[in-house]
Design a protein around this motif. Structure first.
Motif, PDB file in Angstrom:
ATOM      1  N   ASN A 151      47.020  84.682  33.194  1.00 41.88           N
ATOM      2  CA  ASN A 151      48.148  84.847  32.277  1.00 41.88           C
ATOM      3  C   ASN A 151      48.503  83.583  31.516  1.00 41.88           C
ATOM      4  O   ASN A 151      49.603  83.457  30.993  1.00 41.88           O
ATOM      5  CB  ASN A 151      49.386  85.409  32.989  1.00 41.88           C
ATOM      6  N   GLY A 152      47.580  82.639  31.457  1.00 41.05           N
ATOM      7  CA  GLY A 152      47.777  81.473  30.596  1.00 41.05           C
ATOM      8  C   GLY A 152      47.669  81.906  29.150  1.00 41.05           C
ATOM      9  O   GLY A 152      46.870  82.786  28.815  1.00 41.05           O
ATOM     10  N   ARG A 153      48.475  81.307  28.287  1.00 36.12           N
ATOM     11  CA  ARG A 153      48.539  81.719  26.885  1.00 36.12           C
ATOM     12  C   ARG A 153      48.202  80.559  25.971  1.00 36.12           C
ATOM     13  O   ARG A 153      48.711  79.457  26.138  1.00 36.12           O
ATOM     14  CB  ARG A 153      49.955  82.209  26.586  1.00 36.12           C
ATOM     15  N   LEU A 154      47.351  80.828  25.000  1.00 35.48           N
ATOM     16  CA  LEU A 154      47.099  79.900  23.902  1.00 35.48           C
ATOM     17  C   LEU A 154      47.772  80.507  22.685  1.00 35.48           C
ATOM     18  O   LEU A 154      47.339  81.548  22.181  1.00 35.48           O
ATOM     19  CB  LEU A 154      45.593  79.728  23.652  1.00 35.48           C
ATOM     20  N   GLY A 155      48.870  79.900  22.248  1.00 30.82           N
ATOM     21  CA  GLY A 155      49.606  80.417  21.104  1.00 30.82           C
ATOM     22  C   GLY A 155      48.993  79.968  19.796  1.00 30.82           C
ATOM     23  O   GLY A 155      47.901  79.400  19.751  1.00 30.82           O
ATOM     24  N   HIS A 156      49.736  80.185  18.733  1.00 34.45           N
ATOM     25  CA  HIS A 156      49.260  79.799  17.400  1.00 34.45           C
ATOM     26  C   HIS A 156      49.421  78.310  17.139  1.00 34.45           C
ATOM     27  O   HIS A 156      48.927  77.799  16.148  1.00 34.45           O
ATOM     28  CB  HIS A 156      49.999  80.613  16.334  1.00 34.45           C
ATOM     29  N   GLY A 157      50.132  77.607  18.003  1.00 28.74           N
ATOM     30  CA  GLY A 157      50.214  76.154  17.897  1.00 28.74           C
ATOM     31  C   GLY A 157      51.491  75.601  17.304  1.00 28.74           C
ATOM     32  O   GLY A 157      51.666  74.392  17.257  1.00 28.74           O
ATOM     33  N   ALA A 158      52.391  76.475  16.870  1.00 25.15           N
ATOM     34  CA  ALA A 158      53.627  75.977  16.258  1.00 25.15           C
ATOM     35  C   ALA A 158      54.704  75.664  17.282  1.00 25.15           C
ATOM     36  O   ALA A 158      55.603  74.870  17.019  1.00 25.15           O
ATOM     37  CB  ALA A 158      54.154  76.986  15.236  1.00 25.15           C
ATOM     38  N   GLY A 159      54.656  76.280  18.442  1.00 26.91           N
ATOM     39  CA  GLY A 159      55.598  75.975  19.507  1.00 26.91           C
ATOM     40  C   GLY A 159      56.894  76.772  19.498  1.00 26.91           C
ATOM     41  O   GLY A 159      57.790  76.482  20.294  1.00 26.91           O
ATOM     42  N   PHE A 160      57.019  77.773  18.645  1.00 26.30           N
ATOM     43  CA  PHE A 160      58.272  78.548  18.593  1.00 26.30           C
ATOM     44  C   PHE A 160      58.580  79.213  19.935  1.00 26.30           C
ATOM     45  O   PHE A 160      59.701  79.158  20.408  1.00 26.30           O
ATOM     46  CB  PHE A 160      58.215  79.598  17.486  1.00 26.30           C
ATOM     47  N   TYR A 161      57.577  79.865  20.530  1.00 25.14           N
ATOM     48  CA  TYR A 161      57.820  80.550  21.807  1.00 25.14           C
ATOM     49  C   TYR A 161      58.019  79.554  22.940  1.00 25.14           C
ATOM     50  O   TYR A 161      58.766  79.812  23.868  1.00 25.14           O
ATOM     51  CB  TYR A 161      56.683  81.535  22.115  1.00 25.14           C
TER      52      TYR A 161
END
Length: 154
Positions: A141-151
């Protein structure tokens, strides 16, 4: 730390390239598969207040998730960017698919709740479940987001 950030950036670029090459029919079928897996989970079944997101092109299509939530009379909360530079967002209530369709579009072309009305905030509502976007997820359940850090900030 610099090496980790560079590796994440490279991984994002690689995965986004693979996803961009997928036919729309495959994105739709995989999106439906993800939605069905979500609907089978006990935490979805018991949730009455759900945070989700409106999809960007080439991303998991959340329309089936949003439609199912409204059909099950769940309260739905969606992100609204409050301050781009501060990477600050709020999750505020959406009332229906028609409500979402009427939302203005963000700089990223995503339907986003308007600022000019009093919608309840998800943190005040004490939501039961949060469905987050991501470029990739691992088996733990590790997540790689889009990189902006909003979440990450929310």
């Amino acid at each position: 730390m610099v090496e980790i950030l560079a590796a994440k950036k490279a991984l994002r670029r690689s995965i986004k390239a693979v996803c961009a090459a997928l036919p729309a029919t495959q994105i739709q079928s995989e999106s439906a598969r993800v939605a069905q897996r979500l609907f089978a989970r006990d935490n979805w079944k018991s949730a009455t207040k759900v945070c989700a997101f409106c999809s960007m092109p080439g991303e998991l299509d959340t329309t089936p998730i949003l439609e199912a939530a409204f059909a099950a009379n769940k309260r739905v909360f969606l992100p609204r960017v409050e301050d781009v530079k501060a990477r600050d967002m709020a999750m505020v209530e959406a009332f229906s698919m028609a409500d979402i369709e009427a939302f203005p579009r963000s700089n990223w072309g995503i339907a986003e709740p308007p600022r000019d009305d009093n919608r309840e905030d998800a943190l005040d509502a004490r939501v039961d479940l949060v469905v987050v976007p991501g470029v990739a997820f691992d088996a733990d359940n590790g997540r790689l987001g889009h990189g902006a850090g909003f979440y990450d900030n929310w």
